[in-house]
Design an enzyme around this catalytic site. Sequence first.
Site: not given
Ligand code: SAH
Ligand code: SF4
Length: 362
Positions: A99, A112, A119, A123, A126, A343
């Site tokens: 994306e 972005c 990944c 998390c 995510c 994301c």
């Molecule tokens: N992997 C890196 C960068 C990509 S994610 C990281 O985790 O920082 C970019 C941001 O989007 C991160 O702060 C992540 O926690 C947030 N993010 C991912 N999924 C999300 C969601 N469903 N709602 C809100 N923030 C989210």
């Molecule tokens: Fe990976 Fe999503 Fe966690 Fe960022 S927020 S580290 S993209 S799993």
Amino acid sequence: MQPTPPTPLVNLYDLPRAALGELLAGWGYSAYHRDLLWEALYRQQVESFDALTGLRPDLVQALREHTRLERPTTHHEVFSSDGFTRKLLLRMRDGQTVETVLMRFKDRATVCLSTQAGCAMGCVFCATGQMGFVRHLTPGEIVGQVLHVTRILRETNESLRNVVLMGMGEPLHNYEATMEAVDILVERSGLALAPRFITLSTVGVVPGIRRLADEDRPVQLAVSLHGATEAERGALVPAARKWPLTELMDACRYYSEKRKRRIFYEWALIAGQNDTPEQAHALGQLLQGMDAHVNVIPLNPTVGYAQRPSGPDAVRAFQDILAGYGLPSTVRQRRGIDIDAGCGQLKAAVERPRRAPQPTAS
Ligand code: SAH
Ligand code: SF4
């Protein structure tokens, strides 16, 4: 006898300027020719060898034989109803899709970028984490996302100002390629993006943060915290088991002291989970006295995670507690929520359609 598989040709977009110079020097061409080629790639942004008309024909011939000029292609594309956000699912050479989101504000555009297909960090909230890891992107695949959006912006005479490495993937898990891509983006004779407008967001890869501090890479750092106690963070961010909060904060202090730069901390606010006064106070205590700014992002709901975003009152109460510790914070509404512009969410929607994806726009 099996034929030897051909050596894959180098993608020119994978090469930082010095490496491009070395390649050309190996064929007997001087830095002058490297500079012409660099400008063609990143200033004029030519898309084929045929368009390299300012270069010596023998050099163009060598490039044709030994390199490729390869950018990602559009696999799927959606526009948000506000008209300002365009979300692209771009396809790489091997069919992997990632994306890229283009956000237009009044006088500036932001892209972005993804740094990995999938990944490994997992998390829970995510969409990318829910998919798992597929592979790292190459520098050229990261730069290719930028060239894709600058082509779009050129149609309306707009230019790109901000780059956020906040798409799919964990940039510090793909350190080399990400930094080579950054080197290409900031190169003054090419795209010339301003380092202070490039933000790298990490889940908290401690060795990567320390390396970033030691190398003085020209980017803004954002650290995704989401929890201010080991228990809370560990419940949302599995990587916290490998790099606990104490080690993470030590690395952040090291970075701040060495680079004299503010760190942004990101916090996805999840109703009843990490938006409590206890977490706000714990966060205040954790960051008090540091050069820190907190970005709170109400959770963008995903298919694989049942929780909800915090409401406006909870968001305000959370920020008020942080303010009591002298901590500035900003609410970042995820733009283009109607097009799954979180994301990994568009890919999840296209490839596992629960909500019908909108038709491809081009
Ligand atoms: N992997 C890196 C960068 C990509 S994610 C990281 O985790 O920082 C970019 C941001 O989007 C991160 O702060 C992540 O926690 C947030 N993010 C991912 N999924 C999300 C969601 N469903 N709602 C809100 N923030 C989210
Ligand atoms: Fe990976 Fe999503 Fe966690 Fe960022 S927020 S580290 S993209 S799993």
